[in-house]
Design a protein around this motif. Sequence first.
Motif, PDB file in Angstrom:
ATOM      1  N   MET A  99       2.017  10.253   4.063  1.00 33.45           N
ATOM      2  CA  MET A  99       0.601  10.221   3.712  1.00 33.45           C
ATOM      3  C   MET A  99      -0.157   9.120   4.446  1.00 33.45           C
ATOM      4  SD  MET A  99       0.642  11.231  -0.358  1.00 33.45           S
ATOM      5  CE  MET A  99      -1.140  11.349  -0.420  1.00 33.45           C
ATOM      6  N   SER A 100       0.544   8.061   4.852  1.00 26.07           N
ATOM      7  CA  SER A 100      -0.126   6.962   5.555  1.00 26.07           C
ATOM      8  C   SER A 100      -0.644   7.381   6.918  1.00 26.07           C
ATOM      9  CB  SER A 100       0.839   5.777   5.720  1.00 26.07           C
ATOM     10  OG  SER A 100       1.831   6.044   6.711  1.00 26.07           O
ATOM     11  N   GLN A 101      -0.121   8.476   7.464  1.00 23.61           N
ATOM     12  CA  GLN A 101      -0.509   8.912   8.802  1.00 23.61           C
ATOM     13  C   GLN A 101      -1.416  10.144   8.774  1.00 23.61           C
ATOM     14  OE1 GLN A 101       0.258   7.027  11.517  1.00 23.61           O
ATOM     15  NE2 GLN A 101       1.159   5.618  10.022  1.00 23.61           N
ATOM     16  N   MET A 102      -2.004  10.430   7.623  1.00 18.34           N
ATOM     17  CA  MET A 102      -2.943  11.548   7.513  1.00 18.34           C
ATOM     18  C   MET A 102      -4.351  11.064   7.840  1.00 18.34           C
ATOM     19  SD  MET A 102      -1.529  13.507   4.104  1.00 18.34           S
ATOM     20  CE  MET A 102       0.060  14.365   4.119  1.00 18.34           C
ATOM     21  N   TRP A 103      -4.582  10.728   9.100  1.00 20.10           N
ATOM     22  CA  TRP A 103      -5.820  10.087   9.524  1.00 20.10           C
ATOM     23  C   TRP A 103      -7.037  11.010   9.411  1.00 20.10           C
ATOM     24  CZ3 TRP A 103      -4.677   5.275   9.542  1.00 20.10           C
ATOM     25  CH2 TRP A 103      -3.429   4.830  10.003  1.00 20.10           C
ATOM     26  N   ASP A 104      -6.833  12.298   9.454  1.00 18.36           N
ATOM     27  CA  ASP A 104      -7.957  13.240   9.459  1.00 18.36           C
ATOM     28  C   ASP A 104      -8.475  13.548   8.069  1.00 18.36           C
ATOM     29  OD1 ASP A 104      -7.877  14.141  12.455  1.00 18.36           O
ATOM     30  OD2 ASP A 104      -5.803  14.238  11.743  1.00 18.36           O
ATOM     31  N   CYS A 105      -7.805  13.031   7.050  1.00 20.55           N
ATOM     32  CA  CYS A 105      -8.204  13.353   5.675  1.00 20.55           C
ATOM     33  C   CYS A 105      -8.043  12.134   4.773  1.00 20.55           C
ATOM     34  CB  CYS A 105      -7.348  14.512   5.167  1.00 20.55           C
ATOM     35  SG  CYS A 105      -8.181  15.592   4.001  1.00 20.55           S
ATOM     36  N   GLN A 106      -8.373  10.951   5.290  1.00 17.07           N
ATOM     37  CA  GLN A 106      -8.154   9.713   4.559  1.00 17.07           C
ATOM     38  C   GLN A 106      -8.871   9.682   3.221  1.00 17.07           C
ATOM     39  OE1 GLN A 106      -6.422   6.454   5.360  1.00 17.07           O
ATOM     40  NE2 GLN A 106      -5.241   8.129   6.218  1.00 17.07           N
ATOM     41  N   VAL A 188      -1.098  11.891  16.232  1.00 17.98           N
ATOM     42  CA  VAL A 188      -0.939  10.589  16.873  1.00 17.98           C
ATOM     43  C   VAL A 188      -0.875   9.544  15.764  1.00 17.98           C
ATOM     44  CG1 VAL A 188      -1.943   8.895  18.438  1.00 17.98           C
ATOM     45  CG2 VAL A 188      -2.123  11.321  18.974  1.00 17.98           C
ATOM     46  N   ARG A 189       0.288   8.932  15.611  1.00 20.75           N
ATOM     47  CA  ARG A 189       0.512   7.990  14.522  1.00 20.75           C
ATOM     48  C   ARG A 189       0.318   6.545  15.016  1.00 20.75           C
ATOM     49  NH1 ARG A 189       6.294   9.544  12.085  1.00 20.75           N
ATOM     50  NH2 ARG A 189       6.908   8.661  14.097  1.00 20.75           N
ATOM     51  N   PHE A 190      -0.024   5.653  14.090  1.00 23.55           N
ATOM     52  CA  PHE A 190      -0.253   4.252  14.434  1.00 23.55           C
ATOM     53  C   PHE A 190       0.503   3.345  13.469  1.00 23.55           C
ATOM     54  CE2 PHE A 190      -2.474   0.262  13.621  1.00 23.55           C
ATOM     55  CZ  PHE A 190      -2.567  -0.267  14.900  1.00 23.55           C
ATOM     56  N   PHE A 191       1.186   2.320  14.026  1.00 30.17           N
ATOM     57  CA  PHE A 191       1.915   1.360  13.215  1.00 30.17           C
ATOM     58  C   PHE A 191       1.693  -0.051  13.761  1.00 30.17           C
ATOM     59  CE2 PHE A 191       4.324   5.329  13.386  1.00 30.17           C
ATOM     60  CZ  PHE A 191       4.517   5.633  12.052  1.00 30.17           C
ATOM     61  N   ASN A 192       1.468  -1.004  12.867  1.00 29.81           N
ATOM     62  CA  ASN A 192       1.588  -2.416  13.206  1.00 29.81           C
ATOM     63  C   ASN A 192       3.031  -2.842  12.972  1.00 29.81           C
ATOM     64  OD1 ASN A 192      -1.176  -3.431  13.839  1.00 29.81           O
ATOM     65  ND2 ASN A 192      -1.618  -2.677  11.770  1.00 29.81           N
TER      66      ASN A 192
END
Length: 292
Positions: A99-106, A188-192
Amino acid sequence: MSDEVFKQDIDDESVLEPGGPYIIQMLFKKPVEMPDKDEMIHIMKKHVGPIESFCYDEKMAGFAALDHIAEFQDGKCPVQLMIMGCNTFDGEGFDDFVMSQMWDCQEDKERIFKECNYMVIATDMMAAGLPALERAILDADFLDALAEMYPTCEAFYFQNCGKLFLAKEVRAHEIKGADRFIYFGVNVRFFNIQGTNDMLIDTVGMSTIFLPDLQYHFHDIDPNWIVNHAYNLTSYILDNDNPIKDNETIDGVLDGNMSRDVQWKCQYEDSLIQPKRIVLDINMGQYASGNR
């Protein structure tokens, strides 16, 4: 960006096998019946082209896409597009990492998972024998048909990549051709990276059509520039059947735009973040992190 901490788990067993079925989950607030057979045939022909209905009841509808013939070692057959009957949905399998990578439906994802208790699953079958570009376009056409066929659908979840979209956004899109597959079927996923100023961006979903996912491990550059680069590069790889060889270079980013004046080296390696898979790692020169 989420501040939640996740553990790297490249031994995760839930690996997406290359060439696996393209799975779409349609989520609903109320149960839905299987649409009328003649209506389904009409809508499928409108979006997919010539089709043949080979099964239809309240539990399953199946259509052969007659213009899309998959080739295997033991013969040829048309791709099958399957739609299952309505079932209950309880959000199983949607953990915090996904769920943390569902950028299109935040803003809507929590509401969707709370309000939607029913689902319809649609998938392709025998499609692994198609060329990547043909399959991408067919799956995108199938999605357009589903969006019209199920007007009460609240949201679409794309299992192969982890993207969630409101149904109204799927119906309203104006994207053409294979880029529809990239937009909906590749995340496209993003992680720090905790304890550092390093970041990691990767893609999930390209392996469905036997093409490489991407990976960027970097620091000191705007991650939004890299997200745009990733989408542009996946589109190029799909359109050109992946012409990039190990240790070749590609155009990098200069002032937010792809530029021939910057060259980044590519190599194929194991992914740093689950699911475990072979990715095309982009060495970003002065911005690169980690050892290669």
